[in-house]
Design a protein around this motif. Sequence first.
Motif, short mmCIF file in Angstrom:
data_model
loop_
_atom_site.label_atom_id
_atom_site.label_comp_id
_atom_site.label_asym_id
_atom_site.label_seq_id
_atom_site.Cartn_x
_atom_site.Cartn_y
_atom_site.Cartn_z
N GLU A 82 32.58 65.12 55.26
CA GLU A 82 33.72 64.63 54.93
C GLU A 82 34.99 65.20 55.34
N LEU A 83 36.33 64.67 55.31
CA LEU A 83 37.58 65.26 55.47
C LEU A 83 38.50 64.21 54.71
N THR A 84 39.34 64.60 53.93
CA THR A 84 39.98 63.80 52.74
C THR A 84 41.41 64.34 52.93
N VAL A 85 42.38 63.46 52.99
CA VAL A 85 43.74 63.69 52.80
C VAL A 85 44.27 62.89 51.79
N ALA A 86 45.47 63.36 51.25
CA ALA A 86 45.94 62.58 49.91
C ALA A 86 47.77 62.27 50.41
N SER A 189 39.04 54.74 51.55
CA SER A 189 40.17 54.77 50.76
C SER A 189 39.87 54.74 49.34
N LYS A 190 40.97 55.59 48.49
CA LYS A 190 41.10 55.14 47.03
C LYS A 190 42.51 54.90 46.91
N ASP A 191 43.07 53.66 47.07
CA ASP A 191 44.43 53.62 47.11
C ASP A 191 44.92 52.20 46.25
N ASP A 195 43.49 53.44 40.29
CA ASP A 195 42.47 54.51 40.57
C ASP A 195 42.85 55.69 39.93
N ASP A 196 41.81 56.27 39.54
CA ASP A 196 41.97 57.47 38.66
C ASP A 196 42.95 58.56 39.28
N ASN A 197 42.74 58.78 40.83
CA ASN A 197 43.69 59.88 41.22
C ASN A 197 45.03 59.52 41.53
N VAL A 198 45.28 58.11 41.49
CA VAL A 198 46.75 57.88 41.46
C VAL A 198 47.17 57.94 40.17
N PHE A 199 46.53 57.57 38.95
CA PHE A 199 47.04 57.61 37.75
C PHE A 199 47.06 59.04 37.45
N LYS A 202 48.99 61.00 41.04
CA LYS A 202 50.10 60.45 41.68
C LYS A 202 49.53 60.74 43.18
N GLN A 203 48.32 60.41 43.63
CA GLN A 203 47.82 60.54 44.92
C GLN A 203 47.02 59.55 45.48
N PHE A 204 47.42 58.78 46.65
CA PHE A 204 46.66 57.90 47.24
C PHE A 204 45.77 58.76 48.19
N VAL A 205 44.41 58.35 48.27
CA VAL A 205 43.64 59.19 48.97
C VAL A 205 42.88 58.39 49.80
#
Length: 298
Positions: A82-86, A189-191, A195-199, A202-205
Motif C-alpha cells: 500500500e501507499l497512502t496520502v492525506a 479513499s476515505k473521504d 469518516d474518523d480520519n476526517v473527524f 482533519k485528513q481526507f485519505v
Amino acid sequence: MKLTSQALDALRVGFKATYQAAFDAEAGREDYLKIAEIVTSTAGEEKYGWLGELPGMREWIGARVVHGLAEHDYAIKNKDFELTVAVDRNHIEDDTLGTYGTRFKTLGRAAARNPNQLVFGALKAGFSTNCYDGQSFFDTDHPVIGEDGKMTTVANTDGGTGAPWFLLATREIIKPILFQNRKDPQFVSKDAPTDDNVFSKKQFVYGVDARRNVGYGMWQMAWGSKQTLDAEHYKAARGAIGGMKGDHGSPLGINPNLLVVPRSLEGAALELLNAERNAAGATNVWKGTAELFVCDWL
C-alpha cells in the motif's frame, strides 16, 4: 470550497485521474516482464511443487513412469502492499490544492513501479534467498540426481564480492523469477466528512493497495555472479547454463539469452557483447551472444 458530497466526489475523480495518468505513463516500462513469469493467483498462497520436476522422455520399456509432483513444498504467499496520502481539510476548504497533483502523480508512479522493484529485488536477493530445493537461488550445491542415480550437486554461481551480474535463459517454458499477482493496484479513499480520519485529524485519505509477491522458478535458467564481468567469467556462465542437466543426467538444452547488469557494469557489458575485438586485439567471439539489459532496478 464547501465540503458538499458533489464537491468531494469531483475532487476524488480528479485525484484518481491524476493518479491513473501517472500510473499509465509508468506502466509502459514493464522491465520485469523480461525475466519474470506472470502467475495469476486465486488464493492466499500458491504452491509450486512441480518445480522439482525436469523429466526427459525415456524409452518405453515396461510400464510407464509417472512423474507426479516433486517432494519440494515450495509455496509463495501473497503480501499486501500500500501507499497512502492525506489531504488536509483546510486545504480543500481554502482551495489550496496546487501541490497535491504531484503527490498523486507520485502515488501512480509508485504503484506502477512496484512489480519492477519486487522482481529485480528478488533477482538481486537470490544469493541469500531460498528457492524450491531449499538452497539459495544462486548457490554452489543444488542437489540433483546424477546419471548413475546418486545424488550430486550443481552450481549456478561462481561467487565473488563485486557488483552482481546475471546471465539468464528467458525463452524457456518458465522464466527464472515468478511474479505472482493476486490483486492489481486499486485506488481507494476515505473521504466522507463523517469518516474518523476526517473527524479526528482533519485528513481526507486516499491510497492504492495491491496483493502480490515474487519467488523463484528454475535455478537452472539463471547464473548469478559477483566476479569481474569479463570474457573468462562470461564464458564460464554460458558453459554452465548450456550444460545444465535434469535428474538422471538428462540434458536440458538451455540457451542463455539475456545479460542483466547494473548501471555500474554497463561499460564492461557493452564491450563484452558489442566490441568487434577484445582488449588483446583478437576477434571478440562473444559479440552478439546475448541481449544486454542495463537494469536500474538492481
